[in-house]
Design a protein around this motif. Structure first.
Motif, mmCIF file in Angstrom:
data_model
loop_
_atom_site.group_PDB
_atom_site.id
_atom_site.type_symbol
_atom_site.label_atom_id
_atom_site.label_comp_id
_atom_site.label_asym_id
_atom_site.label_seq_id
_atom_site.Cartn_x
_atom_site.Cartn_y
_atom_site.Cartn_z
ATOM 1 N N LEU A 1 60.575 11.065 56.523
ATOM 2 C CA LEU A 1 59.786 9.927 56.987
ATOM 3 C C LEU A 1 58.434 9.860 56.282
ATOM 4 O O LEU A 1 57.941 8.774 55.967
ATOM 5 N N LEU A 2 57.847 11.016 56.040
ATOM 6 C CA LEU A 2 56.544 11.056 55.379
ATOM 7 C C LEU A 2 56.645 10.842 53.872
ATOM 8 O O LEU A 2 55.766 10.257 53.265
ATOM 9 N N ASN A 3 57.712 11.346 53.260
ATOM 10 C CA ASN A 3 57.905 11.220 51.817
ATOM 11 C C ASN A 3 59.379 10.959 51.542
ATOM 12 O O ASN A 3 60.160 11.896 51.388
ATOM 13 N N PRO A 4 59.796 9.687 51.449
ATOM 14 C CA PRO A 4 61.211 9.369 51.271
ATOM 15 C C PRO A 4 61.817 9.867 49.949
ATOM 16 O O PRO A 4 63.025 9.919 49.808
ATOM 17 N N ARG A 5 60.998 10.244 48.994
ATOM 18 C CA ARG A 5 61.515 10.710 47.700
ATOM 19 C C ARG A 5 61.788 12.215 47.679
ATOM 20 O O ARG A 5 62.102 12.767 46.636
ATOM 21 N N THR A 6 61.685 12.849 48.806
ATOM 22 C CA THR A 6 61.920 14.288 48.893
ATOM 23 C C THR A 6 63.379 14.592 48.585
ATOM 24 O O THR A 6 64.285 13.971 49.141
ATOM 25 N N ILE A 7 63.594 15.559 47.702
ATOM 26 C CA ILE A 7 64.957 15.932 47.321
ATOM 27 C C ILE A 7 65.490 17.045 48.214
ATOM 28 O O ILE A 7 66.609 16.996 48.688
ATOM 29 N N ALA A 8 64.675 18.061 48.463
ATOM 30 C CA ALA A 8 65.137 19.211 49.248
ATOM 31 C C ALA A 8 64.005 19.727 50.117
ATOM 32 O O ALA A 8 62.830 19.560 49.795
ATOM 33 N N THR A 9 64.385 20.350 51.210
ATOM 34 C CA THR A 9 63.407 20.997 52.078
ATOM 35 C C THR A 9 63.809 22.457 52.261
ATOM 36 O O THR A 9 64.991 22.753 52.421
ATOM 37 N N PRO A 10 62.858 23.366 52.235
ATOM 38 C CA PRO A 10 63.205 24.774 52.451
ATOM 39 C C PRO A 10 63.646 25.005 53.897
ATOM 40 O O PRO A 10 63.085 24.440 54.826
ATOM 41 N N TYR A 11 64.667 25.836 54.059
ATOM 42 C CA TYR A 11 65.247 26.080 55.372
ATOM 43 C C TYR A 11 64.756 27.388 55.982
ATOM 44 O O TYR A 11 65.025 27.675 57.137
ATOM 45 N N VAL A 12 64.021 28.171 55.209
ATOM 46 C CA VAL A 12 63.619 29.498 55.672
ATOM 47 C C VAL A 12 62.733 29.427 56.911
ATOM 48 O O VAL A 12 62.875 30.254 57.825
ATOM 49 N N ALA A 13 61.858 28.456 56.993
ATOM 50 C CA ALA A 13 60.990 28.343 58.169
ATOM 51 C C ALA A 13 61.807 28.040 59.424
ATOM 52 O O ALA A 13 61.527 28.577 60.496
ATOM 53 N N ALA A 14 62.824 27.206 59.294
ATOM 54 C CA ALA A 14 63.682 26.908 60.441
ATOM 55 C C ALA A 14 64.462 28.139 60.875
ATOM 56 O O ALA A 14 64.651 28.373 62.077
ATOM 57 N N ILE A 15 64.916 28.954 59.926
ATOM 58 C CA ILE A 15 65.635 30.182 60.258
ATOM 59 C C ILE A 15 64.716 31.137 61.013
ATOM 60 O O ILE A 15 65.093 31.710 62.042
ATOM 61 N N VAL A 16 63.511 31.319 60.505
ATOM 62 C CA VAL A 16 62.568 32.239 61.145
ATOM 63 C C VAL A 16 62.208 31.753 62.552
ATOM 64 O O VAL A 16 62.229 32.537 63.515
ATOM 65 N N LEU A 17 61.892 30.481 62.698
ATOM 66 C CA LEU A 17 61.547 29.957 64.024
ATOM 67 C C LEU A 17 62.733 30.027 64.984
ATOM 68 O O LEU A 17 62.568 30.378 66.161
ATOM 69 N N GLY A 18 63.926 29.707 64.499
ATOM 70 C CA GLY A 18 65.107 29.789 65.355
ATOM 71 C C GLY A 18 65.385 31.208 65.818
ATOM 72 O O GLY A 18 65.726 31.446 66.979
ATOM 73 N N ALA A 19 65.220 32.169 64.906
ATOM 74 C CA ALA A 19 65.442 33.574 65.273
ATOM 75 C C ALA A 19 64.383 34.055 66.254
ATOM 76 O O ALA A 19 64.689 34.784 67.201
ATOM 77 N N TRP A 20 63.136 33.636 66.069
ATOM 78 C CA TRP A 20 62.079 34.064 66.981
ATOM 79 C C TRP A 20 62.253 33.449 68.363
ATOM 80 O O TRP A 20 62.031 34.114 69.369
ATOM 81 N N VAL A 21 62.656 32.206 68.424
ATOM 82 C CA VAL A 21 62.904 31.591 69.723
ATOM 83 C C VAL A 21 64.045 32.311 70.426
ATOM 84 O O VAL A 21 63.997 32.588 71.625
ATOM 85 N N SER A 22 65.106 32.647 69.688
ATOM 86 C CA SER A 22 66.220 33.378 70.256
ATOM 87 C C SER A 22 65.794 34.784 70.701
ATOM 88 O O SER A 22 66.193 35.251 71.771
ATOM 89 N N LEU A 23 64.963 35.437 69.897
ATOM 90 C CA LEU A 23 64.503 36.773 70.238
ATOM 91 C C LEU A 23 63.613 36.765 71.473
ATOM 92 O O LEU A 23 63.771 37.591 72.374
ATOM 93 N N LEU A 24 62.709 35.798 71.563
ATOM 94 C CA LEU A 24 61.818 35.720 72.707
ATOM 95 C C LEU A 24 62.559 35.282 73.969
ATOM 96 O O LEU A 24 62.146 35.604 75.078
ATOM 97 N N GLY A 25 63.685 34.575 73.771
ATOM 98 C CA GLY A 25 64.471 34.132 74.916
ATOM 99 C C GLY A 25 65.476 35.165 75.381
ATOM 100 O O GLY A 25 66.268 34.899 76.270
ATOM 101 N N GLY A 26 65.491 36.335 74.777
ATOM 102 C CA GLY A 26 66.431 37.381 75.202
ATOM 103 C C GLY A 26 67.741 37.296 74.469
ATOM 104 O O GLY A 26 68.796 37.203 75.077
ATOM 105 N N GLY A 27 67.717 37.308 73.139
ATOM 106 C CA GLY A 27 68.896 37.089 72.315
ATOM 107 C C GLY A 27 69.973 38.134 72.377
ATOM 108 O O GLY A 27 71.050 37.924 71.895
ATOM 109 N N LEU A 28 69.756 39.310 72.967
ATOM 110 C CA LEU A 28 70.831 40.295 73.043
ATOM 111 C C LEU A 28 71.627 40.010 74.284
ATOM 112 O O LEU A 28 72.574 40.403 74.639
#
Length: 100
Positions: A73-100
């Protein structure tokens, strides 16, 4: 309180690492993700275990989709976005929520 040491803990960590690796492997094979994303998800799988990594993948998918939509939405010409930040945030949310 569950104790996750010994052979049982090793088995959970191994299963989580394999599951985390296999979940993102098809995306890497088709060029949608880099090898670092796949290895990072495997490392978090060893930390979170099988049930925690599935939850982390769900969170990472939602976070990654929202961040990609915002970036487009901010830059329609964007080709790719890095996924590493989403992986880290998803893992931390799972870890803080009791992922085991």
């Amino acid at each position: 309180m569950r104790r996750l040491g010994g052979p049982h803990g090793l088995g959970l960590a191994t299963a989580g690492a394999i599951l985390g690796f296999l979940i993102l492997l098809p995306f890497h094979r088709y060029g949608a993700m880099g090898g670092g994303d796949v290895k990072l998800m495997a490392a978090y799988g060893a930390l979170l275990g099988p049930s925690g990594i599935v939850l982390a993948v769900v969170f990472a998918t939602v976070i990654g989709g929202l961040s990609a939509a915002a970036k487009l939405l901010l830059n329609p010409r964007t080709i790719a976005t890095p996924y590493v930040a989403a992986i880290v945030l998803g893992a931390w949310v799972s870890l803080l929520g009791g992922g085991l």
